[in-house]
Design an enzyme around this catalytic site. Structure first.
Site, PDB file in Angstrom:
ATOM      1  N   SER A 264       0.850  -1.147  -0.086  1.00 17.15           N
ATOM      2  CA  SER A 264       0.118   0.231  -0.052  1.00 17.15           C
ATOM      3  C   SER A 264       0.857   1.233  -0.191  1.00 17.15           C
ATOM      4  O   SER A 264       2.130   1.109   0.255  1.00 17.15           O
ATOM      5  CB  SER A 264      -1.071  -0.201   1.294  1.00 17.15           C
ATOM      6  OG  SER A 264      -0.233   0.527   2.555  1.00 17.15           O
ATOM      7  N   LYS A 265       0.117   2.355  -0.102  1.00 17.29           N
ATOM      8  CA  LYS A 265       1.074   3.907  -0.183  1.00 17.29           C
ATOM      9  C   LYS A 265       1.823   3.889   0.940  1.00 17.29           C
ATOM     10  O   LYS A 265       2.876   4.407   0.813  1.00 17.29           O
ATOM     11  CB  LYS A 265      -0.082   4.869  -0.489  1.00 17.29           C
ATOM     12  CG  LYS A 265       0.076   5.317  -1.487  1.00 17.29           C
ATOM     13  CD  LYS A 265      -0.751   6.767  -1.534  1.00 17.29           C
ATOM     14  CE  LYS A 265       0.095   7.544  -2.610  1.00 17.29           C
ATOM     15  NZ  LYS A 265      -0.755   8.813  -2.928  1.00 17.29           N
TER      16      LYS A 265
END
Ligand code: GLU
Length: 492
Positions: A264-265
């Site tokens: 994820s980010k």
């Protein structure tokens, strides 16, 4: 006649393209190419709260950069503006609102959906009660039980706000065949009466994409595994309309190598833009992500888009999460960098050398690339530890010395290098020539005695390419100056 394969990539424009979404787009592209089908791009922009300016343009640019281009749907024209191409449009969901409204009301007429007037406050307190009783949150069908259709329509005429909910049967089960996971069963009792049309007249994702996949004649849906729990709702919707659902292929998650959690980010770079900025080549990114979740079952690791599509096969998609291995990506990128010719690489590397751009000639840059290419993993590496190609170094006196060499021997060594190099004319300043002359003069038992001080004089660095490579790149004049300067520094 068999139906024409039609696949779609249907992102929500959130502002960037996640590497996992690029994989979804890629599999669509490969599948369409392999089967001779159509691949179109539809933008799912009905969540008004999440809209981001220029997001669609950026998304399509990233896809174009990767070479994963769609022949139909949302495209960009030469000026970079959004255009729609194809006979199944509009391909922007926000331009199809009437269609969704029509079909939501149609389900009410068919008795498969109903109007709901519950306020957010009522829904909150219902949720709180369910939570306390350790029950899964679900709407309790109050409005379905309370109002007849006529009563509900009266309320709407009187101006009351409403949503349309799907009436999920309380018993029975739903099953479908997933191309990656095989047969999947879900119990209806675990499904909530989900909303189809919101009070602002916008559809939910569930309704909009089902309507679109029907009218756009989608035959196969590739999407991330996170959509799997929603799929029974979609099958119920297709059935309620009396439409044939597409086939589904829910793709495995991509995992962070260390945490084994979904990439994820928070893990740093996950958008295609990030990889592009860092100097990854599209060929490498596409080749790398293709193999995250697809195992072509050969030893081959390097695939062109054509080779990938020829080998692509739904049967070879994996269920288990795929680990994002940065080292492998770097290795692949290095491979693709070395496949490029020096002129092309020079063009690609120039943006990373902005601070030298004014003075840096193409010829000089090509030479740097010829030397550096072997060790490069990313285009941006061209600016890492390569200062000495551009600026005259100031070598450290101790670093100039080879092993236990004394000052006198050091001076002798540098003088010898000066002589050797000075004897080579500027016209003959060629890599092989410089190398041969230096090697011929170096003591085979202790080459470092000649080559180390020269290399440090030319670079000022502990580690660098060989002295003949650096001398060749910076040219005769500059090389002689650097050696003189090193000799002069010994006398201070
Ligand atoms: N708009 C959804 C997304 O962004 C698409 C899911 C699907 O492909 O059905 O993930």
């Amino acid at each position: 006649m068999a139906e024409k394969p039609r696949v779609r990539f249907a992102p929500s424009p959130t502002g960037y393209l996640h590497i996992g979404s690029l994989r979804t787009a890629l599999y669509n592209f490969l599948y369409a190419k392999k089967t001779g089908g159509d691949y179109f791009l539809r933008v799912e922009d009905t969540d008004q709260k999440r809209l981001v300016a220029d997001a669609v343009e950026k998304l399509v640019e990233s896809l174009e950069w990767a070479g994963v281009e769609n022949g139909e749907g949302i495209v960009l024209d030469e000026k970079g503006s959004i255009r729609q191409k194809g006979e199944f449009g509009p391909y922007m969901q926000s331009e199809r609102l009437e269609l969704y409204q029509k079909y939501a009301h149609e389900l009410v007429k068919k008795g498969k959906a109903y109007y709901c007037f519950c306020t957010p406050e009522r829904l909150d307190s219902l949720r709180a009660v369910q939570e306390k009783a350790k029950l899964a949150p679900a709407y309790d069908k109050l409005c379905l039980k309370t109002y007849s259709r006529e009563e509900a329509e009266q309320k709407i005429k009187a101006g009351e706000k409403y949503v349309i909910r799907f009436d999920v049967p309380e018993t029975g089960e739903i099953s479908f065949e997933d191309a990656v996971r095989g047969k999947i069963f879900f119990s209806n009792k675990n499904l909530d009466d989900f909303v189809l049309l919101k009070s602002d007249g916008f559809p939910t994702y569930h309704l909009a994409h089902v309507v679109d996949d029907h009218f756009m004649e989608t035959t196969l849906v590739f999407r991330g595994e996170e959509w799997l729990p929603s799929t029974p709702k979609h099958i119920l919707l297709f059935e309620a309309f009396g439409w044939k659902p597409p086939q589904y292929a829910h793709l495995c998650v991509i995992l962070n190598k260390n945490t084994r959690k979904k990439l994820s980010k928070r893990d740093g770079d996950v958008s295609v833009e990030d990889f592009k900025k860092k100097g990854y080549l599209p060929e490498a990114v596409v080749n790398f992500i293709a193999l995250l979740g697809w195992n072509p079952k050969t030893e081959q690791e390097i695939f062109s888009l054509d080779e990938m599509s020829a080998a692509f096969d739904l049967e070879k998609l994996n269920k288990a999460g795929a680990i994002f291995d940065q080292e492998k990506l770097d290795w692949m990128n290095g491979y693709y960098i070395r496949q490029k010719d020096d002129g092309e690489l020079a063009k690609l590397c120039r943006p990373y050398l902005k601070k030298y751009n004014n003075s840096l000639s193409d010829e000089h840059l090509k030479k740097i690339i010829q030397v550096e290419k072997e060790r490069m993993k990313k285009l941006s590496d061209i600016a890492e530890g390569t200062q000495f190609y551009f600026d005259t170094p100031k070598p450290d006196a101790d670093l100039l010395k080879w092993k236990s060499m004394g000052s006198e021997d050091l001076e002798k060594s540098l003088n010898k290098s000066r002589e050797i190099l000075d004897a080579i004319s500027e016209e003959n300043w060629e890599l092989e020539d410089i190398k041969n002359k230096l090697m011929a003069s170096a003591d085979p038992k202790d080459r470092g005695a000649l080559l180390w001080p020269l290399r440090v004089a030319l670079t000022g660095e502990k580690k660098s390419p060989s002295p003949w490579e650096v001398a060749w790149v910076v040219g005769k004049n500059e090389s002689m100056e650097r050696i003189e300067q090193a000799i002069a520094s010994l006398k201070n």
